[in-house]
Write an enzyme that holds these catalytic residues in place. Structure first.
Site, PDB file in Angstrom:
ATOM      1  N   HIS A 369       0.796  -1.235   0.000  1.00 28.57           N
ATOM      2  CA  HIS A 369       0.000   0.000   0.000  1.00 28.57           C
ATOM      3  C   HIS A 369       0.822   1.275   0.000  1.00 28.57           C
ATOM      4  O   HIS A 369       0.249   2.361   0.123  1.00 28.57           O
ATOM      5  CB  HIS A 369      -0.928   0.050   1.217  1.00 28.57           C
ATOM      6  CG  HIS A 369      -2.010  -0.964   1.183  1.00 28.57           C
ATOM      7  ND1 HIS A 369      -3.254  -0.721   0.656  1.00 28.57           N
ATOM      8  CD2 HIS A 369      -2.030  -2.248   1.595  1.00 28.57           C
ATOM      9  CE1 HIS A 369      -4.000  -1.804   0.771  1.00 28.57           C
ATOM     10  NE2 HIS A 369      -3.273  -2.748   1.337  1.00 28.57           N
ATOM     11  N   LYS A 561      -8.217  14.021   4.580  1.00 28.95           N
ATOM     12  CA  LYS A 561      -7.362  12.841   4.541  1.00 28.95           C
ATOM     13  C   LYS A 561      -6.353  12.983   5.666  1.00 28.95           C
ATOM     14  O   LYS A 561      -6.282  14.048   6.293  1.00 28.95           O
ATOM     15  CB  LYS A 561      -6.642  12.734   3.196  1.00 28.95           C
ATOM     16  CG  LYS A 561      -5.961  14.049   2.772  1.00 28.95           C
ATOM     17  CD  LYS A 561      -5.276  13.956   1.422  1.00 28.95           C
ATOM     18  CE  LYS A 561      -6.205  14.024   0.254  1.00 28.95           C
ATOM     19  NZ  LYS A 561      -6.305  12.805  -0.523  1.00 28.95           N
ATOM     20  N   ARG A 562      -5.586  11.944   5.931  1.00 28.06           N
ATOM     21  CA  ARG A 562      -4.547  12.076   6.950  1.00 28.06           C
ATOM     22  C   ARG A 562      -3.617  13.234   6.575  1.00 28.06           C
ATOM     23  O   ARG A 562      -3.431  13.552   5.390  1.00 28.06           O
ATOM     24  CB  ARG A 562      -3.724  10.775   7.042  1.00 28.06           C
ATOM     25  CG  ARG A 562      -4.453   9.659   7.754  1.00 28.06           C
ATOM     26  CD  ARG A 562      -4.766   9.984   9.196  1.00 28.06           C
ATOM     27  NE  ARG A 562      -3.595   9.996  10.025  1.00 28.06           N
ATOM     28  CZ  ARG A 562      -3.329   9.106  10.979  1.00 28.06           C
ATOM     29  NH1 ARG A 562      -4.177   8.113  11.228  1.00 28.06           N
ATOM     30  NH2 ARG A 562      -2.246   9.196  11.709  1.00 28.06           N
ATOM     31  N   LYS A 567       1.038  14.592   1.035  1.00 27.63           N
ATOM     32  CA  LYS A 567      -0.318  14.903   0.558  1.00 27.63           C
ATOM     33  C   LYS A 567      -0.492  16.406   0.319  1.00 27.63           C
ATOM     34  O   LYS A 567      -1.474  16.845  -0.250  1.00 27.63           O
ATOM     35  CB  LYS A 567      -1.350  14.395   1.558  1.00 27.63           C
ATOM     36  CG  LYS A 567      -1.322  12.865   1.726  1.00 27.63           C
ATOM     37  CD  LYS A 567      -2.338  12.392   2.758  1.00 27.63           C
ATOM     38  CE  LYS A 567      -2.212  10.921   3.107  1.00 27.63           C
ATOM     39  NZ  LYS A 567      -2.913  10.038   2.155  1.00 27.63           N
ATOM     40  N   THR A 669      -8.351   6.763  -1.865  1.00 26.54           N
ATOM     41  CA  THR A 669      -9.704   6.234  -1.981  1.00 26.54           C
ATOM     42  C   THR A 669     -10.716   7.347  -1.711  1.00 26.54           C
ATOM     43  O   THR A 669     -11.846   7.291  -2.200  1.00 26.54           O
ATOM     44  CB  THR A 669      -9.940   5.059  -1.004  1.00 26.54           C
ATOM     45  OG1 THR A 669      -9.385   5.416   0.263  1.00 26.54           O
ATOM     46  CG2 THR A 669      -9.283   3.794  -1.503  1.00 26.54           C
ATOM     47  N   LYS A 673     -14.497   8.626  -3.361  1.00 24.91           N
ATOM     48  CA  LYS A 673     -15.716   8.929  -2.599  1.00 24.91           C
ATOM     49  C   LYS A 673     -16.258  10.308  -2.988  1.00 24.91           C
ATOM     50  O   LYS A 673     -17.470  10.496  -3.134  1.00 24.91           O
ATOM     51  CB  LYS A 673     -15.436   8.863  -1.096  1.00 24.91           C
ATOM     52  CG  LYS A 673     -15.036   7.463  -0.636  1.00 24.91           C
ATOM     53  CD  LYS A 673     -14.420   7.439   0.765  1.00 24.91           C
ATOM     54  CE  LYS A 673     -13.697   6.111   0.981  1.00 24.91           C
ATOM     55  NZ  LYS A 673     -12.828   6.125   2.191  1.00 24.91           N
TER      56      LYS A 673
HETATM   57  C1  7GP Z   1      -2.777   3.839   2.019  1.00 19.33           C
HETATM   58  C2  7GP Z   1      -2.194   4.628   0.867  1.00 19.33           C
HETATM   59  O1  7GP Z   1      -1.462   5.720   1.356  1.00 19.33           O
HETATM   60  C3  7GP Z   1      -3.349   5.109  -0.008  1.00 19.33           C
HETATM   61  O2  7GP Z   1      -2.841   5.754  -1.134  1.00 19.33           O
HETATM   62  C4  7GP Z   1      -4.201   3.927  -0.430  1.00 19.33           C
HETATM   63  O3  7GP Z   1      -5.339   4.366  -1.094  1.00 19.33           O
HETATM   64  C5  7GP Z   1      -4.636   3.130   0.786  1.00 19.33           C
HETATM   65  O4  7GP Z   1      -3.514   2.733   1.542  1.00 19.33           O
HETATM   66  C6  7GP Z   1      -5.402   1.886   0.432  1.00 19.33           C
HETATM   67  O5  7GP Z   1      -4.688   1.109  -0.470  1.00 19.33           O
HETATM   68  N1  7GP Z   1      -1.727   3.347   2.900  1.00 19.33           N
HETATM   69  C7  7GP Z   1      -1.945   3.306   4.196  1.00 19.33           C
HETATM   70  O6  7GP Z   1      -2.970   3.659   4.716  1.00 19.33           O
HETATM   71  C8  7GP Z   1      -0.860   2.773   4.999  1.00 19.33           C
HETATM   72  O7  7GP Z   1      -0.921   2.710   6.177  1.00 19.33           O
HETATM   73  C9  7GP Z   1       1.323   1.965   5.151  1.00 19.33           C
HETATM   74  O8  7GP Z   1       0.208   2.359   4.356  1.00 19.33           O
HETATM   75  C10 7GP Z   1       1.339   0.531   5.380  1.00 19.33           C
END
Ligand code: 7GP
Length: 829
Positions: A369, A561-562, A567, A669, A673
């Site tokens: 991810h 978003k976070r 970002k 994501t 939305k």
């Molecule tokens: C997130 C990604 O930053 C985001 O771009 C993506 O849409 C989402 O996963 C689902 O695939 N990643 C995380 O939330 C995360 O914690 C580190 O990644 C393991």
């Protein structure tokens, strides 16, 4: 009617779906489970009674599903994830069961405030952001597409913190989601597995003289199952989310344990319970946190033991384990599954290496991810030695065989061998979890096309050279049930009416049928009215919480978003400051009135992200109060962005900010939305933005910024943010305004870390993309004034989002990765 069939009819109405049956069951639950009558019931009593009423109806279908799955020995997906960011259950389950109207009518008849009951639910925030929410969308779609599935994770007592804003700063508050009890879960105290930690590994000869290994852990705790039913939409399939809670085993009997050391015994018990106590609130791993590794092993071990139990119960052998189960590893957090499945098969179930390895390799699949280097998990070998000595042995053994394969494939390339090793030998030996997951998996995938390509060409390049056939892309998706039907009922109703049916809810591609209507002025007007209503609702909500209720006629420009530098919330903010300067310089500046809304949490230890939150609030404070601005600009911060608050935001947005530095956002994501709810996107060519733009049409998307390739070239050429600062007057004056102390009561120091970082380092190239962003924002400004054109673009954004339903993602996984078929469930009357 004879006595038996009367009883049967009564049984049916106990979980019947009519208004009358719901009403009766609700009152019954209120009385017998909450001990209340209507006149004295609190909001929480009413919510609990409603929740139990719905749960009863899920249970009936759940038992039936479990029965059908077992009878057909259906191949089952096990989604292993350290996070499930579920959001409120009640409204979603009512929608998926198809009884929201009946429930509302029952509520009306009892003179209850239906919306208030829905509002009373505290959401289970068992995740940080994208990765955890994706897991929740996938659970919804697995059930809806009728694929037998179990979600396995951790039942954190404290989920993601609640965010409050104090004097513009983020302050974290503990999340006490369980304080009123959780009506959706069913504890299974008898379904518990031992999980060991520490101790040593030993060899022994079995009765045939075969040398085997066993682990003698120093400490054992138990994982107890808590089950939540996950209802599919418009089907009878109910899947299972099984979350583990850590407990001290019964042998922690205070008398027997450590005679005389009562305090020691209590302490040990607390230690056991700590493991599932709290979710780590970072979206990237914190280096070397022992408890985090314990959490990972804890839930992986319980989940695999549970799967083994199920398989032995059904077939008496583990030979066909990988035919029965497809395990999906949601990033590297559950990567230990590779080593633990090997250990369970070999040490506990006495399988040989080759057979155990074949099973493991055919069972596991791995999703990555993120490409951010700091998020790639590694754990010190020393920590493994201490906590999981047997697993370290197994990892070494896997590594030896794996590196032999690499050496044979790439002769005389020891540099490659070192790069690919499961052990990073440089500066303190570490286990590379992504390598462990990759070596132990049949398939590896990224979450959007660009991301999957970058995965293959950068962090996993060596693995792609070795096993190109294992690499896939599955573009993320989100569930239209929660993010359209539940959160935006007016829009859903308008779509259904225009389409003539609600097929789109589980077949989002069919929204294309609406396209011919995009030109229709009558529809455009109604479309706009729905949006404006949603904006009004959000405005009321924000007004009550921030003191500023924005004008619903203004353009709602949202970034939620976070908080993370990649970002680039600060890019958005620099543009706002520039706009403000325009107004200050010329009171007649002709701007489309805009409300900028931010939402999101920062990791508690992420200084720069927290400073960005403070700056947004500080800028808002100045701009919102300035009479010269006169409402043309508003800057608001929505506190505590979570699933529930997100559901207020998506329907109300006109413009969605997806402005990450190209190559950094794996998919995103939220972008989906917003767009589903008719927001237009201003965004970079990053993550799924690229695919969204291709789907909705380039003319219906505001694109700006460098491509991932250009980013790389610019970096290689030596990026000098200072030059942009000097050259671009607009940019310079925006940054200087922050540095001047205008937003910090004259304190020129407060935001210096941010401004200095931008001017001298700017790792996410905010300055390089500023000018293009500003220009595209001016285009947005102009476009919004042409209501017909804007409404048309908005409609097309919604109707062309079919690809981004998580149902499509799950079908992709099912066909291309898991090879699993739907198993429909009938409910007999
Ligand atoms: C997130 C990604 O930053 C985001 O771009 C993506 O849409 C989402 O996963 C689902 O695939 N990643 C995380 O939330 C995360 O914690 C580190 O990644 C393991």
């Amino acid at each position: 009617m004879n006595q038996l069939s009367a009883a049967a009819a009564d049984e049916r109405t106990r979980t019947g779906l009519s208004k009358e049956a719901l009403s009766r069951a609700f009152l019954d639950n209120l009385f017998y489970l909450q001990g209340r009558s209507l006149d004295v019931a609190t909001d929480n009593n009413l919510y609990q009674a409603a929740a139990f009423t719905v749960r009863d109806r899920l249970l009936e279908r759940w038992i039936r599903s479990a029965h059908v799955y077992k009878e057909q020995n259906a191949r089952t997906v096990c989604y292993l994830s350290a996070e499930f960011l579920l959001g409120p259950h009640l409204a979603n389950n009512l929608i998926n069961l198809g009884i929201i109207e009946a429930a509302r009518a029952a509520g009306d008849e009892l003179d209850l405030d239906f919306e208030q009951i829905l509002e009373s639910e505290e959401e289970p925030g068992l995740g940080n952001g994208g990765l955890g929410r994706l897991a929740a969308c996938y659970m919804d779609s697995l059930a809806t597409t009728q694929i037998p599935a179990i979600g396995y994770g951790i039942r954190y007592e404290f989920g993601i913190f609640d965010q409050v804003i104090v004097d513009g700063w983020q302050v974290e508050k503990g999340d006490t989601w369980l304080r009123n009890g959780n009506p959706w879960e069913i504890p299974r105290p008898k379904l518990a597995f031992p999980v060991g930690f520490g101790g040593y590994s030993e060899e022994y000869a079995d009765e045939y003289g075969v040398v085997r290994h066993r682990w003698r852990p120093e400490l054992q705790i138990n994982g107890v199952a808590y089950d939540t039913p996950i209802m599919g939409y418009g089907v009878n399939n109910v899947n299972l989310l099984r979350l583990w809670r850590s407990e001290a085993p019964e042998s922690f009997n205070f008398g027997a344990f450590n005679v005389g050391d009562y305090y020691g015994a209590v302490h040990a018990k607390i230690g056991a319970e700590t493991i599932s106590k709290v979710l780590y609130p970072n979206d990237e791993p914190e280096a070397g946190k022992e408890l985090r590794l314990k959490q990972q092993f804890f839930f992986v071990s319980c989940s695999l033991q549970d799967m083994i139990r199920l398989q032995l119960r059904n077939t008496g052998t583990l030979e066909h384990f990988s035919e029965k189960f497809a395990v999906q590893l949601n990033d590297t957090h559950p990567a230990l599954a590779v080593a633990e499945l090997m250990r369970l098969l070999m040490d506990e179930h006495l399988m040989g290496w080759e057979q155990a390895w074949t099973i493991t390799r055919n069972t596991c699949h791995f999703t990555n991810h993120t490409l951010l280097p700091e998020a790639l998990e590694t754990w010190p070998v020393e920590l493994f030695e201490r906590l999981l000595p047997r697993h370290l042995e197994i990892i070494y053994a896997i590594n030896q065989r794996f590196l032999d394969e690499v050496r044979v494939r790439f002769l005389n390339d020891e540099a490659r061998v070192a790069r690919m090793s499961l052990i990073d030998e440089g500066g303190g030996r570490k286990v590379r979890m992504a390598h462990l997951a990759a070596v132990g998996s049949r398939a590896i995938n990224g979450v959007a096309e660009l991301h999957s390509e970058l995965l293959k060409s950068t962090v996993m390049k060596d693995f792609n050279d070795l096993w190109p056939e294992r690499f896939h892309n599955v573009t993320n998706g989100v569930t239209p049930r929660r993010f359209m039907v539940v959160s935006n009922p007016e829009l859903a109703a308008l779509i259904t009416e225009t389409c003539g049916n609600d097929r789109w809810v589980s077949d989002l591609e069919s929204l294309r049928d609406l396209e011919p209507h995009a030109e229709d002025h009558a529809l455009q007007q109604r479309w706009r009215a729905v949006k404006t209503n949603a904006k009004r609702e959000l405005s009321d909500w924000l007004g009550a919480r921030t003191g500023y209720a924005p004008d619903p006629e203004s353009l709602f420009d949202v970034q939620a978003k976070r908080f993370h530098e990649y970002k680039r919330q600060h890019l958005n903010l620099l543009h706002i400051i520039w706009l403000y300067e325009q107004i200050k310089q010329n009171a007649n500046t002709d701007l489309t009135p805009r409300t900028f809304i931010f939402g999101g949490k920062a990791a508690p230890g992420y200084f720069m992200a927290k400073l960005m939150i403070k700056l947004i609030n500080a800028v808002g404070e100045v701009i919102n109060k300035d009479p010269q601005v006169n409402g043309t600009l508003r800057v608001l911060f929505m506190p505590d962005f979570n699933v529930k608050n997100g559901q207020r935001l998506y329907p109300a947005a006109d413009l969605s900010e997806q402005i990450s530095l190209a190559g950094k956002e794996a998919s995103g994501t939220g972008n989906m939305k917003f767009s589903m709810n008719g927001a237009l996107t201003i965004g970079t060519l990053d993550g799924a933005n690229i695919e969204i733009r291709d789907e909705v049409g380039h003319e219906n998307f505001f694109l700006f910024g460098m491509t991932a390739t250009e980013v790389q070239q610019r970096q290689e050429a030596g990026y000098q943010p200072w030059e942009y600062y000097q050259r671009n007057e607009q940019l310079r004056s925006a940054i200087d305004l922050i540095a001047s102390g205008l937003f910090s009561h004259g304190d020129a120091e407060l935001f210096r870390p941010l401004t200095e970082n931008l001017i001298h380092h700017d790792p996410f190239m905010v300055l390089a993309d500023f000018e293009d962003y500003r220009e595209r924002q001016q285009e947005v400004d102009r476009a919004y004034r042409d209501a017909h054109h804007w409404d048309r673009m908005s409609i097309l954004n919604t109707t062309r989002m079919g690809k981004f339903s998580s149902d499509r993602s799950i079908r992709d996984y099912a066909q291309r990765i898991w090879q699993v078929e739907p198993t429909p469930v009938e409910v007999h009357d």
